[in-house]
Write a protein that holds these residues in place. Structure first.
Motif, PDB file in Angstrom:
ATOM      1  N   ALA A  17      41.412  37.360  43.157  1.00  0.00           N
ATOM      2  CA  ALA A  17      41.727  39.028  42.291  1.00  0.00           C
ATOM      3  C   ALA A  17      42.470  39.835  41.900  1.00  0.00           C
ATOM      4  O   ALA A  17      43.930  39.633  41.560  1.00  0.00           O
ATOM      5  N   GLU A  18      42.680  39.306  44.160  1.00  0.00           N
ATOM      6  CA  GLU A  18      43.937  41.056  43.720  1.00  0.00           C
ATOM      7  C   GLU A  18      45.597  40.198  43.594  1.00  0.00           C
ATOM      8  O   GLU A  18      46.197  40.781  43.636  1.00  0.00           O
ATOM      9  N   ILE A  19      45.382  39.034  44.225  1.00  0.00           N
ATOM     10  CA  ILE A  19      46.144  37.854  43.922  1.00  0.00           C
ATOM     11  C   ILE A  19      47.172  38.256  43.736  1.00  0.00           C
ATOM     12  O   ILE A  19      48.431  38.275  42.464  1.00  0.00           O
ATOM     13  N   ILE A  20      46.461  37.724  42.301  1.00  0.00           N
ATOM     14  CA  ILE A  20      46.527  36.933  40.715  1.00  0.00           C
ATOM     15  C   ILE A  20      46.811  38.971  40.027  1.00  0.00           C
ATOM     16  O   ILE A  20      47.497  39.060  39.059  1.00  0.00           O
ATOM     17  N   THR A  21      45.830  39.887  40.295  1.00  0.00           N
ATOM     18  CA  THR A  21      46.260  41.277  39.318  1.00  0.00           C
ATOM     19  C   THR A  21      47.464  41.666  39.652  1.00  0.00           C
ATOM     20  O   THR A  21      48.428  41.666  39.398  1.00  0.00           O
ATOM     21  N   LYS A  22      48.397  40.970  41.158  1.00  0.00           N
ATOM     22  CA  LYS A  22      49.731  42.676  42.066  1.00  0.00           C
ATOM     23  C   LYS A  22      50.403  41.477  41.281  1.00  0.00           C
ATOM     24  O   LYS A  22      51.286  41.858  40.599  1.00  0.00           O
ATOM     25  N   GLN A  23      50.748  39.669  40.796  1.00  0.00           N
ATOM     26  CA  GLN A  23      51.096  38.799  39.862  1.00  0.00           C
ATOM     27  C   GLN A  23      52.112  39.120  38.870  1.00  0.00           C
ATOM     28  O   GLN A  23      52.731  39.822  38.342  1.00  0.00           O
ATOM     29  N   GLU A  50      38.712  43.957  35.999  1.00  0.00           N
ATOM     30  CA  GLU A  50      40.303  44.124  35.895  1.00  0.00           C
ATOM     31  C   GLU A  50      40.850  45.202  34.809  1.00  0.00           C
ATOM     32  O   GLU A  50      41.306  45.794  34.599  1.00  0.00           O
ATOM     33  N   HIS A  51      40.760  43.626  33.972  1.00  0.00           N
ATOM     34  CA  HIS A  51      41.111  44.219  32.742  1.00  0.00           C
ATOM     35  C   HIS A  51      40.289  45.001  32.231  1.00  0.00           C
ATOM     36  O   HIS A  51      40.965  46.050  31.496  1.00  0.00           O
ATOM     37  N   LYS A  52      39.383  45.540  32.151  1.00  0.00           N
ATOM     38  CA  LYS A  52      38.202  46.406  30.942  1.00  0.00           C
ATOM     39  C   LYS A  52      38.363  47.527  31.732  1.00  0.00           C
ATOM     40  O   LYS A  52      38.097  48.639  30.848  1.00  0.00           O
ATOM     41  N   GLU A  53      38.416  47.512  33.586  1.00  0.00           N
ATOM     42  CA  GLU A  53      38.367  49.001  33.542  1.00  0.00           C
ATOM     43  C   GLU A  53      39.640  49.543  34.160  1.00  0.00           C
ATOM     44  O   GLU A  53      39.562  50.518  33.747  1.00  0.00           O
ATOM     45  N   ASN A  54      40.661  48.187  34.314  1.00  0.00           N
ATOM     46  CA  ASN A  54      41.924  48.872  34.742  1.00  0.00           C
ATOM     47  C   ASN A  54      43.181  49.247  33.675  1.00  0.00           C
ATOM     48  O   ASN A  54      44.147  49.027  34.395  1.00  0.00           O
ATOM     49  N   GLY A  55      42.937  47.890  32.580  1.00  0.00           N
ATOM     50  CA  GLY A  55      43.745  48.006  31.338  1.00  0.00           C
ATOM     51  C   GLY A  55      44.117  46.842  31.313  1.00  0.00           C
ATOM     52  O   GLY A  55      45.505  46.954  31.822  1.00  0.00           O
ATOM     53  N   LEU A  56      44.135  46.118  32.888  1.00  0.00           N
ATOM     54  CA  LEU A  56      44.815  44.504  33.349  1.00  0.00           C
ATOM     55  C   LEU A  56      45.514  43.499  32.082  1.00  0.00           C
ATOM     56  O   LEU A  56      44.814  43.557  31.670  1.00  0.00           O
ATOM     57  N   ASP A  57      46.862  44.320  31.638  1.00  0.00           N
ATOM     58  CA  ASP A  57      47.249  43.352  29.709  1.00  0.00           C
ATOM     59  C   ASP A  57      47.653  42.279  30.175  1.00  0.00           C
ATOM     60  O   ASP A  57      48.820  41.379  31.558  1.00  0.00           O
ATOM     61  N   PHE A  89      38.711  33.399  29.152  1.00  0.00           N
ATOM     62  CA  PHE A  89      39.723  33.470  27.971  1.00  0.00           C
ATOM     63  C   PHE A  89      39.259  34.806  26.765  1.00  0.00           C
ATOM     64  O   PHE A  89      39.759  35.997  26.295  1.00  0.00           O
ATOM     65  N   ASN A  90      37.916  34.483  26.558  1.00  0.00           N
ATOM     66  CA  ASN A  90      37.148  35.230  25.208  1.00  0.00           C
ATOM     67  C   ASN A  90      37.174  37.262  25.958  1.00  0.00           C
ATOM     68  O   ASN A  90      36.834  37.689  25.020  1.00  0.00           O
ATOM     69  N   HIS A  91      37.531  37.002  27.255  1.00  0.00           N
ATOM     70  CA  HIS A  91      37.164  38.467  27.291  1.00  0.00           C
ATOM     71  C   HIS A  91      38.341  39.141  27.864  1.00  0.00           C
ATOM     72  O   HIS A  91      38.242  39.951  28.381  1.00  0.00           O
ATOM     73  N   ILE A  92      39.780  39.046  27.825  1.00  0.00           N
ATOM     74  CA  ILE A  92      40.619  39.229  27.807  1.00  0.00           C
ATOM     75  C   ILE A  92      41.595  39.592  26.894  1.00  0.00           C
ATOM     76  O   ILE A  92      41.504  38.777  25.961  1.00  0.00           O
ATOM     77  N   ASN A  93      42.646  40.118  27.255  1.00  0.00           N
ATOM     78  CA  ASN A  93      43.520  40.107  25.880  1.00  0.00           C
ATOM     79  C   ASN A  93      44.473  39.399  25.377  1.00  0.00           C
ATOM     80  O   ASN A  93      45.481  39.494  25.527  1.00  0.00           O
TER      81      ASN A  93
END
Ligand code: F6R
Length: 241
Positions: A17-23, A50-57, A89-93
């Motif tokens: 998840a860290e690698i994908i978040t950074k990407q 990451e999406h819910k708590e840190n706003g990963l878009d 998919f149903n849990h992120i934007n």
């Protein structure tokens, strides 16, 4: 192949998840190749967090999935489209139109493969492709064989895969015997491949990758040695047994 050994499943999932978040932070319109099965569920949970708590878009992210069973509709909870919606998919934007899982309309399977290959050509090289591995070394649903497909095709699942995957179904007879799957050229068309493996059942396959100095279409994951940027993330059980 770079190898990262993690103490357990949670650490493996967090690392991926860290690698994908950074990407996604560095390139908001990243193209991600995604996998299903039990292995990436923890990774998807971390991305949701990451999406819910840190706003990963994810609003500009596009995704393509590796494969889908033939014959299960999107409402079937064992179909991979259902899995992806339910687990990510149903849990992120992410925009629904930016997510792609191969369709397997029984009436014209050839057309389905052509459509998916066109989609992959249009979408272009993925920034990251996530992969799991079958106990028999399959990647996506490219099963061990003397020849492997380059492009998305309809494939027969091996007895072993049907048996292993029957754990998700009520009975073995319910497991589809065919799937639509990206081919090797499609999988390789990614700047970086993250191969995930956890648990004792994957130890033999991981040992073959790390210690077998060969490529063999009868062990499809061995071909990953030919890709210039593969990161293998394993937990200790898959590494040590
Ligand atoms: C799933 C896929 C398969 C799985 C593999 C491992 O989209 O392409 O290759 O990655 O069968 O499955 P699990 O993670 O359930 O052990």
């Amino acid at each position: 192949m770079k190898t990262i050994i993690c103490k357990d499943y949670d650490e493996m999932s967090k690392k991926a998840a860290e690698i994908i978040t950074k990407q996604v932070k560095e390139k908001p319109d990243s193209v991600l190749g995604l996998a299903t099965g039990s292995t990436p569920i923890g990774l998807y949970k971390c991305l949701i967090e990451e999406h819910k708590e840190n706003g990963l878009d994810f609003s500009k992210v596009k995704t393509v999935n590796l494969d889908e069973y033939v014959g299960l509709g999107e409402k079937d909870d064992q179909s991979y489209i259902y899995f992806m919606r339910d687990n990510l998919f149903n849990h992120i934007n992410i925009k629904k139109e930016n997510t792609h899982v191969p369709e397997s309309n029984k009436e014209d399977l050839k057309l389905d493969t052509e459509k998916y290959n066109k989609l992959l050509d249009d979408i272009g090289t993925r920034d990251i492709q996530v992969l799991g591995i079958g106990v028999n070394g399959h990647i996506a649903f490219n099963e061990p064989d003397d020849k492997l497909n380059l492009r998305t095709s309809i494939v027969d699942l091996t007895e072993e895969t049907i048996e292993v995957n029957s754990r998700f179904f009520e009975k073995k007879e319910d497991v589809p015997t065919k799937a639509i799957s990206m081919g090797l050229e499609d999988i390789f068309d990614a700047k970086c491949i993250i191969l995930l493996a956890n648990g004792k059942s994957k130890k033999e396959a991981i040992d073959k990758i790390l210690n077998g100095k060969f490529v063999d279409t009868n062990f499809p994951a061995s071909l990953l040695h030919l890709h210039p940027n593969v990161v293998l993330i394993v937990d200790e059980e898959a590494y040590n047994g």
